[in-house]
Design an enzyme around this catalytic site. Sequence first.
Site, PDB file in Angstrom:
ATOM      1  N   ASP A   8       1.978  15.016  -1.762  1.00  0.00           N
ATOM      2  CA  ASP A   8       2.990  15.855  -2.395  1.00  0.00           C
ATOM      3  C   ASP A   8       2.251  17.077  -2.950  1.00  0.00           C
ATOM      4  O   ASP A   8       1.058  17.286  -2.653  1.00  0.00           O
ATOM      5  CB  ASP A   8       3.771  15.075  -3.478  1.00  0.00           C
ATOM      6  N   CYS A  65      -1.328  11.942  -4.122  1.00  0.00           N
ATOM      7  CA  CYS A  65      -0.424  12.593  -5.073  1.00  0.00           C
ATOM      8  C   CYS A  65      -1.253  12.870  -6.338  1.00  0.00           C
ATOM      9  O   CYS A  65      -2.481  12.862  -6.273  1.00  0.00           O
ATOM     10  CB  CYS A  65       0.827  11.742  -5.337  1.00  0.00           C
ATOM     11  N   GLY A  66      -0.611  13.121  -7.458  1.00  0.00           N
ATOM     12  CA  GLY A  66      -1.364  13.442  -8.661  1.00  0.00           C
ATOM     13  C   GLY A  66      -2.242  12.279  -9.106  1.00  0.00           C
ATOM     14  O   GLY A  66      -3.422  12.452  -9.422  1.00  0.00           O
ATOM     15  N   THR A  67      -1.669  11.089  -9.114  1.00  0.00           N
ATOM     16  CA  THR A  67      -2.400   9.901  -9.564  1.00  0.00           C
ATOM     17  C   THR A  67      -2.752   8.938  -8.440  1.00  0.00           C
ATOM     18  O   THR A  67      -3.567   8.030  -8.645  1.00  0.00           O
ATOM     19  CB  THR A  67      -1.534   9.105 -10.557  1.00  0.00           C
ATOM     20  N   GLY A  68      -2.091   9.059  -7.323  1.00  0.00           N
ATOM     21  CA  GLY A  68      -2.212   8.074  -6.233  1.00  0.00           C
ATOM     22  C   GLY A  68      -1.237   6.925  -6.408  1.00  0.00           C
ATOM     23  O   GLY A  68      -1.015   6.138  -5.483  1.00  0.00           O
ATOM     24  N   GLY A  70       2.229   6.851  -7.318  1.00  0.00           N
ATOM     25  CA  GLY A  70       3.553   6.963  -6.705  1.00  0.00           C
ATOM     26  C   GLY A  70       3.471   6.685  -5.212  1.00  0.00           C
ATOM     27  O   GLY A  70       4.336   5.989  -4.640  1.00  0.00           O
ATOM     28  N   MET A  71       2.440   7.211  -4.583  1.00  0.00           N
ATOM     29  CA  MET A  71       2.249   6.988  -3.144  1.00  0.00           C
ATOM     30  C   MET A  71       1.996   5.508  -2.863  1.00  0.00           C
ATOM     31  O   MET A  71       2.542   4.936  -1.913  1.00  0.00           O
ATOM     32  CB  MET A  71       1.065   7.818  -2.633  1.00  0.00           C
ATOM     33  N   HIS A  98     -11.510  -7.332   2.233  1.00  0.00           N
ATOM     34  CA  HIS A  98     -10.702  -8.485   1.809  1.00  0.00           C
ATOM     35  C   HIS A  98      -9.195  -8.279   1.974  1.00  0.00           C
ATOM     36  O   HIS A  98      -8.475  -9.260   2.160  1.00  0.00           O
ATOM     37  CB  HIS A  98     -10.996  -8.819   0.342  1.00  0.00           C
ATOM     38  N   ARG A 132     -10.474 -16.383   5.829  1.00  0.00           N
ATOM     39  CA  ARG A 132      -9.705 -16.812   4.648  1.00  0.00           C
ATOM     40  C   ARG A 132      -8.860 -15.671   4.081  1.00  0.00           C
ATOM     41  O   ARG A 132      -7.811 -15.903   3.486  1.00  0.00           O
ATOM     42  CB  ARG A 132     -10.623 -17.392   3.571  1.00  0.00           C
ATOM     43  N   HIS A 133      -9.314 -14.444   4.296  1.00  0.00           N
ATOM     44  CA  HIS A 133      -8.557 -13.294   3.774  1.00  0.00           C
ATOM     45  C   HIS A 133      -7.280 -13.068   4.587  1.00  0.00           C
ATOM     46  O   HIS A 133      -6.265 -12.656   4.033  1.00  0.00           O
ATOM     47  CB  HIS A 133      -9.435 -12.041   3.774  1.00  0.00           C
TER      48      HIS A 133
HETATM   49  C1  RB5 Z   1       3.892  14.962  -9.599  1.00  0.00           C
HETATM   50  O1  RB5 Z   1       3.878  15.693 -10.766  1.00  0.00           O
HETATM   51  C2  RB5 Z   1       3.325  13.563  -9.857  1.00  0.00           C
HETATM   52  O2  RB5 Z   1       4.215  12.808 -10.591  1.00  0.00           O
HETATM   53  C3  RB5 Z   1       2.996  12.874  -8.539  1.00  0.00           C
HETATM   54  O3  RB5 Z   1       2.107  13.668  -7.822  1.00  0.00           O
HETATM   55  C4  RB5 Z   1       2.345  11.506  -8.633  1.00  0.00           C
HETATM   56  O4  RB5 Z   1       1.258  11.531  -9.500  1.00  0.00           O
HETATM   57  C5  RB5 Z   1       3.237  10.391  -8.879  1.00  0.00           C
HETATM   58  O5  RB5 Z   1       2.828   9.208  -8.906  1.00  0.00           O
END
Ligand code: RB5
Length: 143
Positions: A8, A65-68, A70-71, A98, A132-133
């Site tokens: 995003d 994404c910003g944090t990874g 949401g994806m 694993h 096993r995995h």
């Molecule tokens: C966008 O501002 C932010 O919310 C998105 O990139 C992501 O971090 C969501 O998990």
Amino acid sequence: MQIAIASDHGGFKLKEKIKEYLNKKNINIVDFGTYDKNSCDYPIFAKKVCAAILNKKFERGILICGTGLGMQITANRFKGIRAACVSDTYSAKMSRLHNNSNVLTLGERVVGHGLACDIVDIWLKSEFEGERHQKRLDMIDKL
Ligand code: RB5
């Protein structure tokens, strides 16, 4: 191996960096968007990459994404997708050995570009150990 990639707006800059890094290594990468920094919704892009993997057009995908987070949350809604949000190289390796992760998610606001490229590198090189995995992954699919 062909890699599907998407982000995003929050992951756009890191996506471009990773594309540049993988292109230099002659790794085939197809970009499913977003194609600029305008605000957009990460589930749209997660869905594109997950569908491409589930249709067997790609073996693995990278979502940023910003944090990874949401994806990762979106990708794991798709049966057959095992998405790992990773911010260190050890977890990147273990998510393959694993958990047979087929999607790597990264947070542009969490990891620097250099670390992100190292994470991608080790994630691409590491192979699933099976046995096993595999039994445990089968259990997840039956939940
Ligand atoms: C966008 O501002 C932010 O919310 C998105 O990139 C992501 O971090 C969501 O998990």
